[in-house]
Structures are given as C-alpha cells and as structure tokens.
Design an enzyme around this catalytic site. Structure first.
Site, short mmCIF file in Angstrom:
data_model
loop_
_atom_site.label_atom_id
_atom_site.label_comp_id
_atom_site.label_asym_id
_atom_site.label_seq_id
_atom_site.Cartn_x
_atom_site.Cartn_y
_atom_site.Cartn_z
N ARG A 80 -17.45 -5.50 -17.27
CA ARG A 80 -16.96 -6.35 -16.60
C ARG A 80 -15.94 -6.01 -15.48
O ARG A 80 -15.32 -5.05 -15.61
CB ARG A 80 -16.05 -7.50 -17.60
CG ARG A 80 -16.94 -8.06 -18.62
CD ARG A 80 -17.57 -8.96 -18.10
NE ARG A 80 -18.37 -10.05 -19.22
CZ ARG A 80 -19.43 -9.60 -19.90
NH1 ARG A 80 -20.03 -8.60 -19.45
NH2 ARG A 80 -19.79 -10.51 -20.54
N ASP A 130 0.98 -1.43 -0.05
CA ASP A 130 -0.23 -0.10 -0.14
C ASP A 130 0.88 1.35 0.18
O ASP A 130 0.46 2.37 -0.34
CB ASP A 130 -0.98 -0.03 1.36
CG ASP A 130 -1.97 -1.02 1.16
OD1 ASP A 130 -2.42 -1.50 0.18
OD2 ASP A 130 -2.36 -1.59 2.20
#
Length: 359
Positions: free
Chosen positions: A275, A136
């Site tokens: 999608r 992160d």
C-alpha cells in the site's frame, strides 16, 4: 522606520511564530517603527497590496499554523522577464512599490526561491533580510530552517500509525514524504518512525537491493516492512536521465513519482501485499511544534536586531545554538543536500536500515 514584511513560497509551520517574534522585537526595541504587512508574498509587493500592522496583529499567533499575511509562489526565472504586453519586469515593479511604500527595509520569510529573489532585490539596492523557512531544511548556510522539525513530527506520526496497520495485515507500506530535491525530512522521519528502508533523492537506489531487503525480512519471519520514500527519490537508471526525460518516462507508465511503481514491483516480484500512503500537505499544516516556536521566536527577534543595527543584504542562519547571518549573495541559488556520509545515515545503516544502495 518603515519595515515591510512578507511570507513567500509554500506554506510552512511557524510562519506566524516568526512574524510574532519580529513584530514584538520591533515594537519593543525600535522607537517610532512601523511594520507594513505585504499580502501574498512577492505577489503583494508586485501589485502593491499591503497594510499597516499594529502590536495587536502579533498577539495570539504563536501557535497558529499558516500565515496571517497569505503566501504565493512567484518563480524566480520570471522576475526579470520582459514581455511585449508588459515591458516592466516583476523585479522592477517590486522596487517601484518598495519606494512608493517608503520602506526602509524588507523582511522576506521563505525558502530557496524566496532567497534568490531576495538576493536579486538586494542587488537592485533594496535593504533586504531573508529568514530561512522550509520543511525541506535545504537552505544553504544554516543548520536548520523553521518549520522543518514540525514537519518531521507530522511525518513521523504518519509512519507510526502506518506501522500498526502494516503489522495487522502483513503488508509492505510505502510512505511518500515531501522532499522533491533533498531528503532531510525523509531521513529524519524515516529513522524516527522506525522505517526499514529509506529512499532519498541524494542516493539513487537499486531496485533489486530494495526487493532483497524485503525478502530477507520475510525470511526472518517479519511479515511487514515500512519504506519511507522521498517524493524526489529515483532509481539509479532514472538518475542518469535528464529530468524532462525521467518525468516523461514515468508519465508513460502512469506515475509521477517512483513510489507507486516500486510498490507494484514489490507486489509482483516479492509476492507481498503493498500500500502507498501520501501524507502530502498535512506535513505543511497545523500548529508548529514547541521546538519550532522557540526557534522562530529567536529568528524573528534576531532579524529585528539586525534591522536595528542596519545590517541588510543578509539571511538569518542558525549555527549550533547561535543566531548569525550569511550574505544573501553567498547563499542564493545554493542547496544544502544530505551528504552520503552524514552521521544519521551511518547510524541508520549500523542498525540495519537500507538505503537501497551499496554500503
């Protein structure tokens, strides 16, 4: 000197590479040193599970993913919790085992939660050094964390591959990138992968602006769009809610993140096929990139030099091309979020990438 080392929290590329850098420095530069490998993060320190590590343990692991020590998550809020069944806290057990193992110091490889626990142990009198690990990139006080750039490469490759199928079918593809609280990984991978829209936790988005961007692309004859979505992204409306209420509202709709709901809205209101792609833990796995191998060697070696100098109660940090450190008490509990005026955000906007917010 007896040096304990553990890897804690979520898996991350380059853990082994850092262990190697640390181990090789110690055995090359600190006479009569002994490294004690603690199993499964703080869990092993709580339960007293460890083993002596030799020079050979640190050979052949530079390019190996995962961690040879194992890892686990131990929530910080439970470290000082007492119960009727067990009046001894986890923090107290770790201190007891630190002394029972006759450690002179403890090196912890981990992210934000790991650093908070490291600061706690330091406040209890233990000699601790933290090493900044997380895909992160949100550890306060360091430019970069090890594992981040490898995850950027993996997420970028995923977006690259999605481009071809999106173009072939004329679809809008939403790629959900890891990052529940901060959007560094999504920002980097989104730009590097050529996303048309990037949605970050730090910038709650206006759904109508996202839909408008996709309509504009369709009107320009662009049959497909790519949206990079951080798993912690949220709408402007959701940002006004408490986390508990936000998660409850999503659960009622059948979603855990905003990605699926947004995909449905795009299909309904813009009339394009959508999608959702979730690379998930693929971003945590596999061999570290060359960049991370270099960075990890520096971080591990530098941690060894701090041990040799007797500098404890700190976390290793990277500033520019230099290795340095911060006091654990100064960074624990703080988070490095993506600022709205970050140069990468400006560059992305200048080339037409939308963040779903007013510019």
């Amino acid at each position: 000197m007896k040096i304990g080392v553990l890897t804690s929290g979520g898996d991350c590329p380059a853990l082994n590479a850092v262990l190697r850098g640390l181990g090789k420095y110690v055995y090359e530069n600190i006479p009569k040193a002994e490294i004690i490998g603690i199993a499964d993060g703080y869990g092993g320190l709580i339960d007293g599970e460890y083993r002596k590590m030799s020079r050979s343990d640190f050979s052949g692991i530079l390019n190996v993913g995962g961690t040879i020590l194992g890892t686990s998550r131990q929530p910080f809020k439970k470290m000082t919790l007492k119960t009727d069944d067990d009046p001894v806290t986890k923090a107290e057990k770790m201190k007891e085992n630190y002394k029972a193992m006759k450690l002179d110091c403890l090196v912890t490889l981990g992210g934000a939660g790991t650093h908070k626990s490291a600061a706690l142990l330091s406040s209890l009198g233990l000699n601790v050094i933290g090493l900044p690990k997380t895909i992160d990139n949100d550890i306060y006080g360091t430019d970069v964390t090890f594992g981040f750039h490898t995850a950027v490469e993996i997420a970028t490759e995923c977006i690259d591959r999605v481009h071809t199928t999106a173009a072939s079918h004329g679809r809008t593809m939403l790629v959900e990138i890891m990052g529940n609280k901060v959007g560094w990984l999504t920002l980097y991978a989104g730009i590097a992968g050529g996303a048309d829209i990037i949605l970050l936790p730090e910038l709650p988005f206006d759904t109508e602006r996202v839909l408008k961007k996709i309509r504009e692309r369709a009107e320009e004859g662009k049959a497909f769009s790519i949206i990079a979505v951080a798993e912690g992204a949220m709408t402007e409306e959701e940002a006004k809610m408490k986390k508990k209420d936000r998660m409850a509202a999503r659960a009622e709709k059948g979603y855990t993140t905003v990605t699926g709901e947004l995909a449905g809205l795009i299909g309904q209101q813009v009339g394009v096929d959508t999608r959702v792609v979730v690379p998930g833990h693929m971003q945590r796995g596999g061999a570290p990139s060359p960049y991370d191998r270099l960075l990890s060697t520096q971080i591990g070696s530098y941690a060894g030099s701090l041990i040799k100098q007797g500098i404890f109660g700190v976390s290793v940090a990277v500033r520019g091309e230099q290795m340095t450190y911060n006091r654990l008490e100064d960074i624990a509990g703080k988070q490095k979020a993506v600022p709205a005026d970050h140069p990468l955000i400006k560059a992305a906007r200048d080339i037409g990438i939308s963040f779903g917010v007013k510019r």
